[in-house]
Motif scaffolding. Structure first.
Motif, PDB file in Angstrom:
ATOM      1  N   THR A   1      62.810  53.771  18.438  1.00 28.42           N
ATOM      2  CA  THR A   1      63.230  54.865  19.332  1.00 28.42           C
ATOM      3  C   THR A   1      62.558  56.027  18.918  1.00 28.42           C
ATOM      4  O   THR A   1      62.942  57.197  19.557  1.00 28.42           O
ATOM      5  N   LEU A   2      61.299  55.897  18.158  1.00 28.60           N
ATOM      6  CA  LEU A   2      60.614  57.221  17.928  1.00 28.60           C
ATOM      7  C   LEU A   2      59.834  57.339  19.296  1.00 28.60           C
ATOM      8  O   LEU A   2      59.417  56.232  19.982  1.00 28.60           O
ATOM      9  N   PRO A   3      59.545  58.543  19.675  1.00 21.34           N
ATOM     10  CA  PRO A   3      58.759  58.856  20.822  1.00 21.34           C
ATOM     11  C   PRO A   3      57.186  57.969  20.832  1.00 21.34           C
ATOM     12  O   PRO A   3      56.818  57.603  21.972  1.00 21.34           O
ATOM     13  N   GLU A   4      56.836  57.886  19.722  1.00 15.40           N
ATOM     14  CA  GLU A   4      55.477  57.318  19.513  1.00 15.40           C
ATOM     15  C   GLU A   4      55.602  55.755  20.077  1.00 15.40           C
ATOM     16  O   GLU A   4      54.454  55.044  20.419  1.00 15.40           O
ATOM     17  N   PHE A   5      56.770  55.257  19.931  1.00 11.32           N
ATOM     18  CA  PHE A   5      57.056  53.690  20.439  1.00 11.32           C
ATOM     19  C   PHE A   5      56.657  53.797  21.845  1.00 11.32           C
ATOM     20  O   PHE A   5      56.209  52.581  22.558  1.00 11.32           O
TER      21      PHE A   5
END
Lengths: 575, 443
Positions: B436-440
């Motif tokens: 759920t991190l933006p990087e994902f």
């Protein structure tokens, strides 16, 4: 404390002393006042039959079972099984066969001041050595268990084990009694000695049930509905007016009988070729008056006809319902909020039947029996076959006024065919034209494809070539002309063999024929499993297992029967 | 004649002395496939760039189970006429094929030649169009464009049968120029009108392309200043000859494989390669994927994953067996319903994949994935860890295009100690945090 307890037991047991006579039947042992009673005879043979059955072998050989054996939970349970069998000195199948080989009964009784009823289990073994053996093996364990299990030896060979959680088990000769409520346990022990003040067998409702349903069955059950009502559930919670039109049409009569019956009886009979489970209410339709006359067939007649015997029949349902009678009494039968829907329905159907009133012109034409049937079809309306092969379906309506009814249904059929053609054009499918053919003196109206579709994997829609025909006082609407022709043959043939017993409703399915359908559509079924993410081998294994299981069963039937003073619901299986 | 000049400038190949790293292999596979498993990354790292590109860009044989399963799924879709079954068939191909770049390009072309089953209403026609996208995925765009303009699904979608001699329907001609070859503003309205006359009589009859001579306008037409008795095929060749055509394609390829907002110089450079290779997309892709620019920091972690890529990529990384029907539904909820693009322009993609609604849906997808609702999870999601830092490193390498900040990493490392439940639940919780991190969302 321990001495006091033993004295109380000795005193209690004195009540049993003189009178342990000839072993009675379970219902003569259990006390009166049961809310629910279940009894089974000779179930041990069913355990053996199942263990030796092809079905159990199928399950054990299946890939799913092999996978389950690798799971930690299975391994734990299996270890527990081995330990138990070592302790018992016999395998669990044998134990089950021996314990259940005689009689087993369960009684559920109310207790004053408590919402939860009490249950008592009564087992009478055929071979008393198994109880002797269990007693012999349990006694040292009871000693080791200390305060958790107390064992008392009572006169006349009664052994009592008292568990820490309140459960008590008593054995005497070839009987075992299990209960959590001491007075109930003692009452049953008194009954074993023939000393029950009033046994269940003397209960008027129980006697009435035994008289109506018979006592010689592999199993039977009794539910005292009057007690449930007394307990605060008038009419068993069944409302007088239902808020579901479908439920009213299909089961309202049965619900009403249940609401007014003092008891429900169930019997089970099992043989090597199948089983029959029958549930019954002691009252007949006359007790419900005219309000439910539309639901029940005349018990003096055959009721609905048997399913038409067409080649490759998979199953179907025949039902006696006076649709006109139900419709005209809808205000008495249905909740208020449903009624506007009927007015809307009548308005909309007027578009299809201009100048006619549904209640005055349509309903009187309808008869009291409707049949739905599914059977293999030959696809001779195609130059090839569809990729997914469906059976042919048909609805058969009995008509009270054959001519008017046939015209009305023909009009409905033509309207549906026309609407379907619009849809076909939008989807790019082959449109149909209405034609007629004469088959053995009967005119069939068919929606024939403009050009015969050609190919070995035609779209699913080409399973359907709607067809309609009128045979005597029956109107057939079918999804295929082949099925329609087969039904004409079946309906024109005089009924062979003795008339079947009255049936009000009859649903049949032939699982072995379903297996054939599954085989014909194997690829489509495999694809469904693959879409769910199963590997190909697993999908194949599961489908093979399902097909084998289906082939093992010849027939399932659910039917209802009206008698003057009873109503039965019967589930049968044949293999 | 096609000149085989080795590219220079922006798309010059990587210097041969530049080390091929695991980071490079991961970047390549994630862009060229729908995600990558740890084993695939290991293999690509060991093989090096050239061998990995050879494998991606040439047709590899499929294994027996794939062929049998693919065939069953395709037949089921045809037999039932079910769009959901057709989607399941294509998702199966995307996930299990030995040729993932071909499928990724098939999706690229499906979006480029956006056609919806909602109007075409035929599984066989949509499947045939999909086959064309795959056959020419790394083939010739020239052949693809010619083939697509005679594709039955396309003709139904763009009302080909309404295009008649006395009443030319401009819809088809407009889309050929605006959406398929040149882009907006690179033609005149007169070009459209004249091109429409050239496409008259291009009809469908008996489920096949049919040239209806009686409805074709055989008169002279002037398109892009050239006057002749052009037919549809000639119009396509004229479009391909316009300088706008390779620029239009270059912009789309860069947005799909390299960066979301390419500069004019990027587009011009790639357009030159497309022209040099005469629209041979395999050769163009090889140059692109082998270039220094592709592995530059500018090109890393700069694309937002589309829904299909997001879902399949996560399943692949976690070595799951997807429930294809469920995956199709989730992708549709996230905004990418295969075989049913929203308009003739297809899915715009890029930043438009993320809205307040779809971001929430993307997080819900992660929850459903880790609950096993989308398929049986494999070893990476169920393994137990002795060390939180090792677990965090493993999963961030496997799942993220960009490493988290030190502060975020510290939070992730601290999580297993604070979390409740058994080891399996803590692993799932850690995965949930990372995914759920933006990087994902980036690739």
């Amino acid at each position: 404390m321990q001495a006091k307890r033993i004295s109380a037991l000795l005193l209690t047991s004195a009540l049993f002393l003189p009178l342990f006579a000839e072993p009675p039947q379970p219902a003569e042992v259990l006390p009166a006042g049961a809310l629910v009673y279940l009894e089974a005879h000779g179930s041990g043979r069913l355990v053996r039959q199942f263990k030796e059955s092809a079905l159990w072998k199928l399950v054990q050989d299946s890939p799913q079972y092999q996978r389950m054996k690798q799971e930690p939970n299975y391994k734990q349970a299996n270890t527990a099984r081995i330990l138990a069998e070592t302790f018992l000195g016999m395998n669990l199948w044998t134990l089950g066969e021996k314990l259940l080989g005689g009689q087993v009964a369960v009684g559920v009784y109310p207790r004053a001041g408590r919402d939860q009823p009490d249950a008592v289990v009564l087992i009478r073994v055929k071979d008393r050595t198994v109880l002797d053996e269990l007693r012999k093996r349990a006694n040292p364990l009871a000693l080791l268990a200390g305060e958790d299990v107390k064992r008392f030896k009572m006169p006349v060979n009664v052994d009592l084990w008292q568990m820490k959680n309140g459960l008590e088990i008593a054995t005497r000769d070839d009987w075992a009694v299990i209960a959590q409520h001491r007075p109930l346990l003692l009452s049953v022990l008194r009954g074993i000695g023939g000393q029950a003040p009033k046994p269940l067998a003397a209960d008027p409702e129980f006697r009435a049930m035994t008289s109506k349903f018979g006592a010689n069955h592999d199993g039977r059950a009794y539910v005292n509905l009057a007690s449930v009502v007394k307990g605060g559930q008038p009419r068993l919670g069944i409302p007088e007016k239902l808020d579901d039109g479908g439920a009213s049409f299909f089961i309202h009569g049965i619900l009403e009988l249940a609401a007014r019956s003092p008891y429900l009886g169930l019997t089970l009979d099992a043989t090597d070729e199948g089983f029959a489970l029958t549930a019954g209410f002691p009252s007949g339709p006359k007790t419900l008056g005219n309000k439910f006359g539309w639901f029940f067939s005349n018990p003096a007649t055959q009721g609905t006809r048997p399913l038409p015997q067409v080649p490759g029949v998979l199953g179907g349902v025949t039902m006696h319902r006076d649709f006109g009678g139900w419709y005209s009494r809808r205000e008495e039968l249905l909740a208020e909020n449903l009624l506007p829907g009927f007015d809307q329905f009548e308005t909309e159907i007027a578009n299809v039947l201009p100048g006619r009133d549904f209640t005055e012109d349509v309903l009187p034409a309808l008869g009291k029996t409707v049949t739905f049937i599914a059977a293999e079809q030959s696809f001779d309306h195609l130059d090839g076959k569809p990729g997914v092969k469906l059976p042919g379906f048909a609805l058969i309506f009995d008509l009270a006024k054959p001519r008017e009814g046939a015209d009305l249904f023909q009009l409905v059929f033509q309207t549906i065919a026309a609407l379907t053609n619009f849809g076909a054009a939008e989807s790019g499918n082959e449109p149909t034209v209405m034609t007629a053919e004469v088959y053995k003196g009967t005119t069939l109206t068919t929606a024939r494809y403009l050009k015969k579709p050609k190919g070995d994997r035609l779209p699913i829609v080409y399973n359907f070539m709607p067809c309609a025909a009128s045979v005597g006082n029956k109107f057939i609407i079918s999804s295929s002309a082949g099925t329609c022709r087969a039904l004409i043959d079946a309906l024109k043939k005089p009924a062979a063999g003795p008339a079947p017993p009255n049936r009000n409703f009859n649903f049949e399915i032939r699982p072995s024929k379903l297996a054939d359908l599954a085989a014909a559509n194997r690829e489509a079924l495999l694809a469904q499993s693959l879409q769910q993410g199963k590997p190909l081998q697993q999908a194949r294994g599961e489908l093979d297992l399902i097909q084998k299981m289906l082939r093992a069963v010849k027939l399932f039937r659910l039917s209802t029967h009206v008698k003057p003073d009873q109503f039965h619901l019967k589930l049968e299986g044949k293999w | 004649m096609v000149t085989q000049v080795i590219p220079t400038g922006l798309f010059a190949p990587r210097a041969s002395d530049r080390r091929w790293s695991r980071h490079d292999a991961t970047h390549l596979l994630r862009r060229a496939q729908f995600g990558a498993s740890r084993a695939e990354i290991d293999r690509a790292t060991a093989d090096g760039l050239d061998k990995t590109l050879d494998c991606l860009l040439t047709s590899q044989p499929e294994n027996e189970e794939f062929r049998l399963t693919e065939s069953l799924l395709r037949r089921a879709a045809h037999d039932t006429g079910s769009a959901a079954s057709l989607r399941a068939w294509w998702l199966h191909r995307m996930f299990y094929t030995a040729n993932p770049l071909f499928e990724k390009l098939a999706l690229f072309w499906h979006n480029h030649f956006a056609t919806s089953i909602a109007k075409v209403n035929s599984v066989p026609h949509m499947a045939a169009q999909n086959d064309l996208c795959r056959t020419e995925a790394l083939g010739s765009f020239r052949r693809l464009l010619h083939g697509m303009t005679k594709d039955v699904a396309m003709l139904i979608w763009l009302d080909g049968n309404a295009n008649r001699r006395r009443h030319a329907n401009e819809n088809f001609a407009r889309e050929v120029m605006e959406l398929f070859s040149l882009g907006e503003g690179n033609y005149t309205e007169d070009d459209i009108k004249q091109a429409a006359r050239a496409f008259t009589g291009w009809h469908v009859r008996d489920e096949q392309f049919w040239f209806n001579r009686r409805q074709h306008d055989f008169g002279p037409k002037t398109v892009f200043g050239r006057t002749a008795n052009h037919d549809g095929g000639d119009i396509i060749d004229l479009c391909l000859a316009q300088s706008a055509c390779p620029r239009f394609l270059a912009h789309k390829l860069l947005r799909a494989f390299v960066l979301d907002q390419p500069e004019k110089e990027h587009v011009a450079a790639l357009a030159a390669r497309i022209r040099a290779r005469d629209f041979a997309m395999g050769a163009v892709l090889r140059e692109l994927l082998a270039s220094d620019f592709f592995y530059s920091e500018t090109a890393r972690a700069g694309l937002i994953k589309g829904p299909v890529e997001l879902v399949l990529g996560a399943l692949r990384a976690l070595e799951a067996r997807p429930n294809l029907q469920a995956v199709g539904r989730v992708a549709a909820q996230l905004g990418q319903d295969l075989f049913a693009p929203p308009t003739v322009k297809g899915w715009e993609g890029g930043r438009l994949w993320i809205t307040s609604a779809t971001l929430l849906q993307r997080n819900n997808f992660i929850t459903a994935l880790l609950d096993g609702q989308l398929g049986h999870l494999g070893a990476p999601a169920t393994r137990t860890w002795g060390s939180a830092p090792a677990a965090v490193s493993f999963y961030t390498d496997l799942l993220l295009a960009k490493h988290p900040s030190p502060v975020e990493r510290a939070r992730l490392v601290a999580y297993p100690k604070q979390a409740q439940g058994d080891e399996a639940a803590r692993t799932r919780g850690l995965l949930h945090l990372i995914m759920t991190l933006p990087e994902f969302q980036l690739t």
